[in-house]
Design an enzyme around this catalytic site. Structure first.
Site, PDB file in Angstrom:
ATOM      1  N   CYS A   1      -8.129  22.672  17.605  1.00  0.00           N
ATOM      2  CA  CYS A   1      -7.975  22.985  19.019  1.00  0.00           C
ATOM      3  C   CYS A   1      -7.506  21.764  19.798  1.00  0.00           C
ATOM      4  CB  CYS A   1      -9.292  23.525  19.564  1.00  0.00           C
ATOM      5  SG  CYS A   1      -9.741  25.033  18.711  1.00  0.00           S
TER       6      CYS A   1
ATOM      7  N   GLY B   1       0.845  -1.194   0.000  1.00  0.00           N
ATOM      8  CA  GLY B   1       0.000   0.000   0.000  1.00  0.00           C
ATOM      9  C   GLY B   1       0.876   1.238   0.000  1.00  0.00           C
ATOM     10  N   ARG B   2       1.621   1.389   1.109  1.00  0.00           N
ATOM     11  CA  ARG B   2       2.435   2.585   1.305  1.00  0.00           C
ATOM     12  C   ARG B   2       3.433   2.816   0.179  1.00  0.00           C
ATOM     13  NH1 ARG B   2       3.428   4.764   6.432  1.00  0.00           N
ATOM     14  NH2 ARG B   2       2.657   2.817   7.300  1.00  0.00           N
TER      15      ARG B   2
HETATM   16  C1  LIG Z   1      -2.047  -2.424   5.987  1.00  0.00           C
HETATM   17  C2  LIG Z   1      -1.942  -3.732   5.312  1.00  0.00           C
HETATM   18  C3  LIG Z   1      -1.233  -3.855   4.113  1.00  0.00           C
HETATM   19  C4  LIG Z   1      -0.479  -2.710   3.483  1.00  0.00           C
HETATM   20  O1  LIG Z   1       0.648  -2.341   4.220  1.00  0.00           O
HETATM   21  P1  LIG Z   1       1.673  -1.254   3.611  1.00  0.00           P
HETATM   22  O2  LIG Z   1       2.639  -1.033   4.691  1.00  0.00           O
HETATM   23  O3  LIG Z   1       0.882  -0.041   3.288  1.00  0.00           O
HETATM   24  O4  LIG Z   1       2.298  -1.864   2.409  1.00  0.00           O
HETATM   25  C5  LIG Z   1      -1.225  -5.082   3.487  1.00  0.00           C
HETATM   26  N1  LIG Z   1      -1.877  -6.148   4.010  1.00  0.00           N
HETATM   27  C6  LIG Z   1      -2.569  -6.072   5.168  1.00  0.00           C
HETATM   28  C7  LIG Z   1      -3.258  -7.275   5.678  1.00  0.00           C
HETATM   29  C8  LIG Z   1      -2.624  -4.860   5.853  1.00  0.00           C
HETATM   30  O5  LIG Z   1      -3.287  -4.798   7.011  1.00  0.00           O
END
Ligand SMILES: *Cc1c(COP(=O)(O)O)cnc(C)c1O
Length: 421
Positions: A346, A277-278
């Site tokens: 705030c 993801g990241r």
């Molecule tokens: C959050 C998550 C990901 C993605 O992680 P990244 O660090 O963003 O690559 C993949 N698989 C599961 C099950 C997750 O919870």
């Protein structure tokens, strides 16, 4: 690498000046680079080209439907953790055969939704979930394809709030219980075992914890096959980290990660799934904000922005660092001034950076938070009744608003005053 660079004295997203977007949309806003998203997806796809594989984007990192369509159109699968994310992936045109369903608390309604709409695989995290899924599938005359998420008990060496691979976390089934849980899965009428799943955490900057976890997964796969289970897929999760500053040492590249995957599990002949993801979204996005005031404080000067912790919570939640840069370029030798960069919310915790050297800033000018594409807009809230921050997608010289800023009426009209009040 990303596509946010200074050209002709101004920060650009690909070929679009950030100032043009700010003039059209108003600040604060998120902006994403389609070319960067595609490039990052391709890096993973190529890193696993030595075998059968599917790169499933972790939707929770950045879930705008337009972003999902950019990746889905390239052939990406999606890793989802809720019925809402399932609906988003489908709305982006991603077929069910490319969607894997993760998460510790799937409801029966979510299971039904995915089985009806089509799903590649459920990553099951407990025995009660396995039983519920078998019941739901059986009641529909279906069989659910399942990988069990195993918790390999490794230290991911990352921030405690995003480490998931040690045994005291809520995630997965302890790996030493794998034989029992797979035997149970094989007995259930609504379950078809297709693979093994693991995800040890996020923002990992070293391959060693992955290597340790995947070695354990390889061993357990051999053991499960010997017990008669047809393990044909390995879902190895996400978690590869990104550089949040230009100065610190860079995390491993996708190609190095792919080589390590081949070394640890490549000889098993399984189809490999990964869930980044990241790394795909993080450096593909900026949060752009304006300086409202420069306030002189007792200790340091404050740069008060129109973006707050409700728009980007990572600094408040994870002590995360984001590089902050002015949209208007400065000459190379410009002396810096030290600011505390804060939002208008705030809360004392509404602080993005303490004692951050920046060029002297003027009220009204724009700044950009780098590396804000992942876990940015998706974690935004309307705290302090600040409407959700809009999102913009750039692709070469084009840009479009892909989520507009709600009006105050739209925000307020979700509330209702009971008749009896
Ligand atoms: C959050 C998550 C990901 C993605 O992680 P990244 O660090 O963003 O690559 C993949 N698989 C599961 C099950 C997750 O919870």
């Amino acid at each position: 690498m990303d596509h946010f660079d200074y050209r002709r004295g101004q920060l650009h997203a690909e070929d679009v000046p950030i100032g043009d977007i700010a003039a059209a949309v108003g600040t604060p806003f998120y902006v994403y680079s389609a070319s960067t998203l595609r490039r990052h997806y391709r890096l993973f796809d190529e890193a696993l080209s030595w075998g059968d594989h599917l790169v499933c984007f972790a939707v929770k990192a950045l879930s705008n439907v337009a972003v999902l369509k950019v990746l889905g159109d390239m052939g990406a699968g999606m890793d989802i953790v809720s019925g809402g994310e399932y609906a988003r992936a489908r709305a982006a045109g991603v077929p069910g055969e490319r969607i894997v369903f993760s998460g510790v608390g799937k409801t029966r309604a979510e299971m039904r939704q995915a089985l009806e709409g089509g799903i590649r695989q459920f990553n099951v995290e407990s025995e009660p979930e396995l039983h519920a899924l078998s019941e739901v599938a059986t009641s529909m005359g279906a069989v659910a394809p399942v990988a069990v998420r195993l918790n390999p008990d490794v230290d991911a060496r990352t921030h405690a709030k995003i480490a998931t691979g040690s045994r005291e976390t809520k995630f997965g089934v302890p790996i030493d219980r794998a034989a029992d849980v797979y035997a149970e899965a094989a007995r259930l009428p609504g379950i078809e075992v297709v693979g093994v799943d693991v995800h040890i955490g996020s923002q990992l900057t070293d391959l060693a914890p992955f290597r340790e976890a995947y070695g354990k997964i390889a061993d357990v796969t051999r053991m499960l096959r010997a017990a008669g289970h047809d393990i044909r897929r390995l879902d190895l999760g996400g978690g590869l980290g990104i550089p949040y500053t230009r100065s610190n040492s860079a995390p491993p590249l996708p190609v190095e990660y792919g080589r390590m995957v081949q070394e640890t599990v490549g000889d098993l002949g399984c189809e490999i799934e990964i869930e980044p993801g990241r790394l795909i979204a993080g450096n593909a996005g900026l949060l752009v904000a304006s300086v409202i005031y420069v306030k002189s404080g007792a200790v340091r000067d404050f740069l008060i922005l129109d973006a707050g912790m409700n728009d980007l919570v990572r600094p408040a939640m994870y002590e995360a660092h984001h590089d902050i840069v002015p949209v208007r370029a400065r000459p190379p030798a410009t002396p810096t001034h030290v600011y505390d960069v804060v939002g208008p919310v705030c809360e004392t915790g509404d602080i993005f950076a303490r004692a951050r050297p920046l060029p002297p800033m003027e009220p009204g000018e724009a700044v950009a938070f780098r590396s804000a594409g992942a876990y940015g807009a998706v974690m935004a809230s309307e705290y302090n009744s600040r409407p959700l921050v809009p999102e913009v997608l750039v692709d070469r010289d084009q840009f479009a608003v892909i989520r507009r800023r709600p009006s105050f009426d739209e925000m307020i009209n979700r509330d209702t005053i009971p008749e009896w009040l």
